[in-house]
Enzyme design. Structure first.
Site, PDB file in Angstrom:
ATOM      1  CE  LYS A 128     -21.536  26.937 -39.231  1.00 48.35           C
ATOM      2  NZ  LYS A 128     -21.274  27.257 -37.826  1.00 48.35           N
ATOM      3  CD  GLU A 164     -23.047  23.697 -39.696  1.00 41.02           C
ATOM      4  OE1 GLU A 164     -23.494  24.036 -38.589  1.00 41.02           O
ATOM      5  OE2 GLU A 164     -21.861  23.410 -39.891  1.00 41.02           O
TER       6      GLU A 164
HETATM    7  P1  13P Z   1     -15.856  24.934 -38.427  1.00 39.79           P
HETATM    8  O1  13P Z   1     -15.770  26.388 -38.846  1.00 39.79           O
HETATM    9  O2  13P Z   1     -14.709  24.492 -37.592  1.00 39.79           O
HETATM   10  O3  13P Z   1     -16.165  24.036 -39.590  1.00 39.79           O
HETATM   11  O4  13P Z   1     -17.082  24.837 -37.448  1.00 39.79           O
HETATM   12  C1  13P Z   1     -18.245  25.454 -37.812  1.00 39.79           C
HETATM   13  C2  13P Z   1     -19.371  24.703 -37.266  1.00 39.79           C
HETATM   14  O5  13P Z   1     -20.154  25.236 -36.511  1.00 39.79           O
HETATM   15  C3  13P Z   1     -19.534  23.291 -37.681  1.00 39.79           C
HETATM   16  O6  13P Z   1     -20.798  22.853 -37.296  1.00 39.79           O
END
Ligand code: 13P
Length: 346
Positions: free
Chosen positions: A222, A180
């Site tokens: 992600k 991510e």
């Molecule tokens: P949000 O969808 O609130 O951005 O959170 C996703 C997430 O896991 C952020 O690390």
């Protein structure tokens, strides 16, 4: 590149199965308390955090639209009021338990306005423990802010290097890594600048993943959607966000990656779902386009719940509705009952 283990490759595919996506319920204690504070009468504590997660994880039918749930270190060790451990409860519904393994974003030495995500020390042992506790996938979030001429090349590269080290350790330990790199929406930057920084970041991430032998078939990406900064006066249409995001990802993300699971990044739940739906309507991508939403699945039901048992059923109905809408968006469709039910709140 390492040969992917069959099990983790299968888990990666199961996480992006048709019509399903991931619930990100891995807020750290501090972040969860910030979300709970405005809706609870009393200051949040461990039991309030547990009660909220219990409400989410006991929502009947969620497993039809939710493939996996990401937990925090505290949460993976918690149980329902009647004593069922959360990972076991989730697994019974066909929801794969996951775990956030980074320890947070800290100021980057030499450029303290920027951040680097920490948590690599001891990670091999923590992965083994989390696997034992039932986790089958993991998450590590890097944050890249756009401010004037920042991010620096160094900030992007050190975060990419850490993401790749984490991903390689996860695959070695039998967990699917969710990689991510979040380019933040906060700021006044344009849609073009968001696309540029997202592309630079993803190029660095995939270069580091290749250098470190991460099996692309057994990971999920992600990313943020490509959005104009939240303070930018010119906001893009749903169609522009969808086409820019797909253009950016199409230029950088290898086809071997089985799925892209977007974060919602502070968008309203309606906007996040509309963008996901529009991207799936365009279609023709080599990867599954799915969701791994935190706020876009939780903010509305949390405001309904307010810590009151009397509101629990309405909050669960709201969460299920959002899960269903996002599940339908995966096929480019609206959920048949997409109109929000008016919810009774005591
Ligand atoms: P949000 O969808 O609130 O951005 O959170 C996703 C997430 O896991 C952020 O690390």
């Amino acid at each position: 590149m390492n040969a992917p283990g069959t099990n983790i490759q299968e888990t990666a595919l199961a996480l992006v199965a048709d019509g399903k996506g991931i619930l990100a319920a891995d807020e750290s204690n501090g972040t969860m308390d910030k979300r709970l504070e405005p809706v609870l009468d009393d200051p949040p504590n461990e039991d309030a955090r547990r009660a909220w997660r219990e409400l989410l994880f006991t929502t009947e039918g969620a497993g039809t639209h939710i493939s996996g749930a990401i937990l925090y270190d505290e949460t993976i060790r918690q149980s329902t009021a009647d004593g069922t451990l959360f990972p076991e409860l989730l697994a019974r519904q066909g929801i794969i338990p996951g775990i956030k393994v980074d320890t947070g974003a800290k100021p980057l030495a030499g450029s303290p306005e920027e951040k680097v995500t920490e948590g690599l020390d001891g990670l091999r042992d923590r992965i083994a423990e989390y696997h034992e506790l039932g986790a089958r996938f993991a998450k590590w979030r890097a944050v890249i802010a756009i401010v004037d001429e920042l991010p620096s090349r160094n900030c992007i590269d050190v975060n990419a290097h850490a993401l790749a080290r984490y991903a390689a350790l996860c695959q070695e330990g039998g967990l699917v890594p969710i990689v991510e790199p979040e380019v933040l929406t906060a700021g006044s930057h344009t849609l073009e600048r968001s696309e540029e920084v997202t592309a630079l970041t993803l190029r660095s991430v995939f270069s580091a993943l290749a250098d470190q032998g991460v099996a692309l078939e057994a990971m999920l990406l992600k990313p943020n959607m490509v959005l104009a900064g939240s303070d930018c006066p010119e906001q893009a249409s749903v169609e522009d966000v969808a086409s820019r995001t797909l253009r950016c990802l199409g230029r950088v993300v290898p086809a071997a990656v089985p799925g892209i699971v977007f974060l919602s990044g502070g968008q309203s739940d309606e906007a996040a779902t509309a963008h996901l739906r529009a991207m799936n309507q365009i279609g023709g991508q080599p990867w599954e386009l799915s969701f791994s939403f935190g706020r876009a699945l939780q903010a509305t039901p949390l405001a309904t719940w307010r810590g009151q048992e009397a509101n629990a059923a309405s909050a669960q109905a709201g969460y299920l509705q959002l899960a269903k809408s996002n599940g339908a968006a995966r096929a480019g469709r609206f959920s048949p009952d997409n109109e929000r039910e008016p919810v009774a709140v005591s």
